[in-house]
Design an enzyme around this catalytic site. Structure first.
Site, PDB file in Angstrom:
ATOM      1  N   MET A 127      -3.270  -6.447  -8.295  1.00  0.00           N
ATOM      2  CA  MET A 127      -2.331  -7.499  -8.990  1.00  0.00           C
ATOM      3  C   MET A 127      -3.558  -8.435  -9.708  1.00  0.00           C
ATOM      4  SD  MET A 127       0.757  -6.608  -8.970  1.00  0.00           S
ATOM      5  CE  MET A 127       1.511  -7.834  -9.789  1.00  0.00           C
ATOM      6  N   ASN A 186      -4.031   3.530 -13.259  1.00  0.00           N
ATOM      7  CA  ASN A 186      -3.209   2.404 -12.828  1.00  0.00           C
ATOM      8  C   ASN A 186      -1.739   2.880 -12.784  1.00  0.00           C
ATOM      9  OD1 ASN A 186      -2.304  -0.184 -12.012  1.00  0.00           O
ATOM     10  ND2 ASN A 186      -1.588  -0.563 -13.974  1.00  0.00           N
ATOM     11  N   HIS A 200       2.322   1.607 -13.667  1.00  0.00           N
ATOM     12  CA  HIS A 200       2.970   0.478 -13.806  1.00  0.00           C
ATOM     13  C   HIS A 200       4.554   0.886 -13.757  1.00  0.00           C
ATOM     14  CE1 HIS A 200       3.742  -3.385 -15.905  1.00  0.00           C
ATOM     15  NE2 HIS A 200       4.614  -2.586 -16.733  1.00  0.00           N
ATOM     16  N   GLY A 256       0.824  -1.324   0.097  1.00  0.00           N
ATOM     17  CA  GLY A 256       0.029   0.090   0.162  1.00  0.00           C
ATOM     18  C   GLY A 256       0.805   1.229  -0.106  1.00  0.00           C
ATOM     19  N   THR A 257       1.938   1.067  -0.609  1.00  0.00           N
ATOM     20  CA  THR A 257       3.035   2.411  -0.516  1.00  0.00           C
ATOM     21  C   THR A 257       2.390   3.482  -1.659  1.00  0.00           C
ATOM     22  OG1 THR A 257       4.607   1.500  -2.023  1.00  0.00           O
ATOM     23  CG2 THR A 257       4.862   1.009   0.400  1.00  0.00           C
ATOM     24  N   GLU A 297      -9.192  -2.360 -21.898  1.00  0.00           N
ATOM     25  CA  GLU A 297      -9.356  -3.752 -21.853  1.00  0.00           C
ATOM     26  C   GLU A 297      -8.084  -4.499 -21.879  1.00  0.00           C
ATOM     27  OE1 GLU A 297     -12.998  -1.484 -22.787  1.00  0.00           O
ATOM     28  OE2 GLU A 297     -11.080  -1.524 -23.475  1.00  0.00           O
ATOM     29  N   LEU A 342      -8.608  -6.743 -15.017  1.00  0.00           N
ATOM     30  CA  LEU A 342     -10.061  -6.218 -14.691  1.00  0.00           C
ATOM     31  C   LEU A 342     -10.724  -6.674 -16.052  1.00  0.00           C
ATOM     32  CD1 LEU A 342      -9.736  -3.018 -12.799  1.00  0.00           C
ATOM     33  CD2 LEU A 342     -10.475  -5.377 -11.729  1.00  0.00           C
ATOM     34  N   ARG A 369     -14.079 -15.205 -11.865  1.00  0.00           N
ATOM     35  CA  ARG A 369     -13.636 -13.920 -11.704  1.00  0.00           C
ATOM     36  C   ARG A 369     -14.883 -12.940 -11.848  1.00  0.00           C
ATOM     37  NH1 ARG A 369      -9.814 -11.009 -16.395  1.00  0.00           N
ATOM     38  NH2 ARG A 369     -11.508 -11.419 -17.859  1.00  0.00           N
ATOM     39  N   ASP A 371      -2.045  -3.248 -19.475  1.00  0.00           N
ATOM     40  CA  ASP A 371      -1.003  -2.251 -19.172  1.00  0.00           C
ATOM     41  C   ASP A 371      -0.936  -1.583 -20.761  1.00  0.00           C
ATOM     42  OD1 ASP A 371      -0.485  -2.833 -16.610  1.00  0.00           O
ATOM     43  OD2 ASP A 371       1.159  -4.426 -17.407  1.00  0.00           O
TER      44      ASP A 371
END
Length: 203
Positions: free
Chosen positions: A92, A109, A111, A14-15, A144, A95, A67, A147
């Site tokens: 991780m 997000n 990366h 959680g950094t 979709e 979606l 899922r 990354d």
């Protein structure tokens, strides 16, 4: 005027969540974190959220057969807490298109590599194996693909000859903590415009 409500999804320490919370506390941008969700019961993000008085919950992926069932639960909790924008902070899980459709262009997000190179879960390992001299991190909108969404902001980090995955990850993480709050700030202030694959920053 109501503050925008963020939902933070995390899987680990959680950094990056902490960097967002710090930016909020410092007045870098105005928002409310409505809920922090992890998919692992031991995730440190839960403790960070609890210490800050932020609602938090673990939705353990292992307890859901598919899922689709897992994501239905995610969405129900996000709706319950009136979440308008989603911040992935070391989450991780890939979606599904159905989930992303619910929050199209409202999911960010970060990366730990310079996209579009070195996608996936093992970026630092892949960077070192390939022998590139520059790595870094990327904040992007989630689409979709894996990354593959439009890039908002990036930071470069040199790869040193004696780097290990751990040493490289530590230096990249320092930059993540700088650029992620900045990207969230630009996003929440309405300064980002998606044009095709490009994200333009409006003055």
């Amino acid at each position: 005027m109501n503050k925008p409500v963020l939902g933070v999804l995390a899987s680990g320490r959680g950094t990056n969540l902490q960097s967002i919370m710090n930016a909020l506390n410092n007045g870098q941008f105005s928002a409310e974190i409505g809920i922090v969700i992890t998919d692992k019961p031991q995730a440190g993000a839960l403790e960070r959220a609890a210490k800050a008085g932020i609602p938090n919950i673990c939705i353990d992926r292992k307890k859901y057969g598919t899922r689709e069932d897992f994501e239905k639960k995610l969405l129900s909790v996000l709706r319950k807490h009136n979440v308008e924008h989603i911040i992935l902070a070391g989450f991780m899980r890939i979606l599904s298109p159905l989930f992303i459709k619910e929050y199209k262009n409202h999911i960010l997000n970060i990366h730990p590599a310079l996209l579009p190179s070195f996608t996936g879960a093992h970026a630092h390992r892949d960077v070192l194996a390939y022998g590139v001299k520059i790595s870094g991190c990327t904040v992007h909108f989630v689409d979709e693909g894996t990354d593959s969404g439009p890039i908002i902001i990036q930071a470069a980090v040199p790869v040193l000859d004696d780097d290990t995955e751990e040493s490289l990850a530590a230096r990249v993480l320092q930059q993540e903590h700088i650029i992620y709050p900045k990207a969230v700030e630009l996003y929440l202030k309405g300064k980002l415009k998606i044009t095709g694959r490009r994200v333009l920053v409006k003055e």
